[in-house]
Design a protein around this motif. Sequence first.
Motif, mmCIF file in Angstrom:
data_model
loop_
_atom_site.group_PDB
_atom_site.id
_atom_site.type_symbol
_atom_site.label_atom_id
_atom_site.label_comp_id
_atom_site.label_asym_id
_atom_site.label_seq_id
_atom_site.Cartn_x
_atom_site.Cartn_y
_atom_site.Cartn_z
ATOM 1 N N LEU A 282 0.739 -1.238 0.049
ATOM 2 C CA LEU A 282 0.115 -0.017 -0.014
ATOM 3 C C LEU A 282 0.969 1.462 -0.016
ATOM 4 C CD1 LEU A 282 -2.694 -1.180 2.552
ATOM 5 C CD2 LEU A 282 -2.947 -0.914 0.164
ATOM 6 N N ILE B 37 1.160 3.606 -2.985
ATOM 7 C CA ILE B 37 0.028 4.578 -3.314
ATOM 8 C C ILE B 37 0.647 6.105 -2.694
ATOM 9 C CG2 ILE B 37 -2.630 5.415 -2.426
ATOM 10 C CD1 ILE B 37 -2.970 2.442 -2.447
ATOM 11 N N MET C 232 -1.210 -10.284 0.361
ATOM 12 C CA MET C 232 -0.375 -9.292 -0.358
ATOM 13 C C MET C 232 -1.023 -9.040 -1.650
ATOM 14 S SD MET C 232 1.900 -7.931 1.454
ATOM 15 C CE MET C 232 1.640 -8.085 3.377
ATOM 16 N N GLN D 106 -3.518 -5.974 -1.608
ATOM 17 C CA GLN D 106 -2.830 -4.801 -1.571
ATOM 18 C C GLN D 106 -2.668 -4.378 -3.054
ATOM 19 O OE1 GLN D 106 0.322 -4.983 1.226
ATOM 20 N NE2 GLN D 106 -0.986 -4.401 2.957
ATOM 21 N N TRP D 107 -2.372 -5.162 -3.841
ATOM 22 C CA TRP D 107 -1.756 -4.800 -5.123
ATOM 23 C C TRP D 107 -3.114 -4.425 -6.105
ATOM 24 C CZ3 TRP D 107 2.207 -3.267 -7.514
ATOM 25 C CH2 TRP D 107 3.580 -3.704 -6.882
ATOM 26 N N TRP E 2 -5.454 -2.923 -4.597
ATOM 27 C CA TRP E 2 -5.665 -1.439 -4.157
ATOM 28 C C TRP E 2 -4.541 -0.490 -4.967
ATOM 29 C CZ3 TRP E 2 -9.839 0.518 -1.661
ATOM 30 C CH2 TRP E 2 -10.459 -0.559 -0.883
ATOM 31 N N VAL E 3 -3.403 -0.729 -4.795
ATOM 32 C CA VAL E 3 -2.447 -0.092 -5.604
ATOM 33 C C VAL E 3 -2.822 0.113 -7.071
ATOM 34 C CG1 VAL E 3 -0.080 -0.110 -6.479
ATOM 35 C CG2 VAL E 3 -0.548 -0.791 -4.182
#
Lengths: 131, 250, 41
Positions: free
Chosen positions: B40, B43, C1, C4-5, C7-8
Amino acid sequence: MKRYWKFLVPAGLAVVLLSFLIVNLNSNLVYFNTPTELMERQADDARLRLGGQVVPGTVAESATGAVFEVTDGRETVLVDHTGAPPDLFQEGIGVVVEGSWDGSEFHSDTMLVKHDENYSPENPDEPFPGS
Amino acid sequence: MTAQVEIRDRRWPWYAAVSAIVVALTLSMISPADAVQGDLIRIMYIHVPAAWLAYLAFTVTLAGSIGYLATKRMVFDRLAASSAEVGVYFTGLAILLGMIWGKPTWGVWWTWDARLTLTAIMFFVYVGYLALRRATLDPDARAKRSAILGVLAIVQIPIVHFSVVWWRTLHQPPSIIRPDGPAIQDPLMVVALVAGVVAFTVVYAALVTKRMELARIEDAVVAREATLERPVAGEAVVAPDLSPEPGGAR
Amino acid sequence: MSGQWAWVTFASLVFYGSLALFVGSIVWRLRRARARLEELS
């Protein structure tokens, strides 16, 4: 008539902004209280925000969520949280929980993880960076 | 004056912006994952530069506003207006990216802490600046009014930036500009963040360059329309007086 | 994980998408204004 407009529009915006700030300065600009501050308000029924660090070794799952201790380095509060904690919830991390006192326990139903300003790569020798 | 307007359609700002973004994107993807927030953190390499560029853009708007008030030259008005529009874009981008980071990290998209609330106010004040420009037709009055607002609105930038230091917020305090020195030790992370800031600065320069080009053409259009419409407006006033009968007969 | 990618990726799409829209709006307004200026001269 037109001359007033030049000052009215910016001045009006400035007044709105300033009054918002002054109203907020009373309470809302402080997003949460520390365990030390909230210890004095145990008799208070009000809904409060408690913020601090999760004490390593105190986290336990409960039927409704999780039980753990939160500290600011001086005082420690036992928190009984209802609901699923956010993904990043872990020992040693900062949290802000919302709820109220129940005796000497803090019952919360909303939890936010407060991430700190440290950036550091994963390192197995140091499980709680920045702590 | 209108006859000499010849504005070249420059392409280089776009090329520079694209290359800077490609470099920054690559660096943000190969930098290490964070110990706590994991991937994260990537970002952050676009959220933080977006917020900084919003500060820079509104500071340039301040400079343009002061420049206009001091010299009455329209180029400063165009600079202030262009930079404010780009600044509103970067503010909105910082808010959106912050929300996308906040949901998986904090657990919520939005909360009314001091930093988030003040950033939202800053966004709407500068949207108000752009609205004020649209609401005022006379170029000189528009330039003067918006310059006054452009100067007044700058007080928000230090308040927004230091809100995380002055008050207890959910948003973390600054990682780079802080009393104890930067809180980023890993060189690759520093490089990724710096590359992001450099790339966004290039993007900002490209956007402002093109937006000022647009403002110049728009000003030229307005000036030319004014010279062309003057005789037409005179005829329009005279025309009804010359032919009252057709209207009265119906 | 991998979550999370996601979200990225979402954040990257928002960044590129919004930048493309903003650049597009400037380019579109530039074209329109240039055409108008041509029309008047």
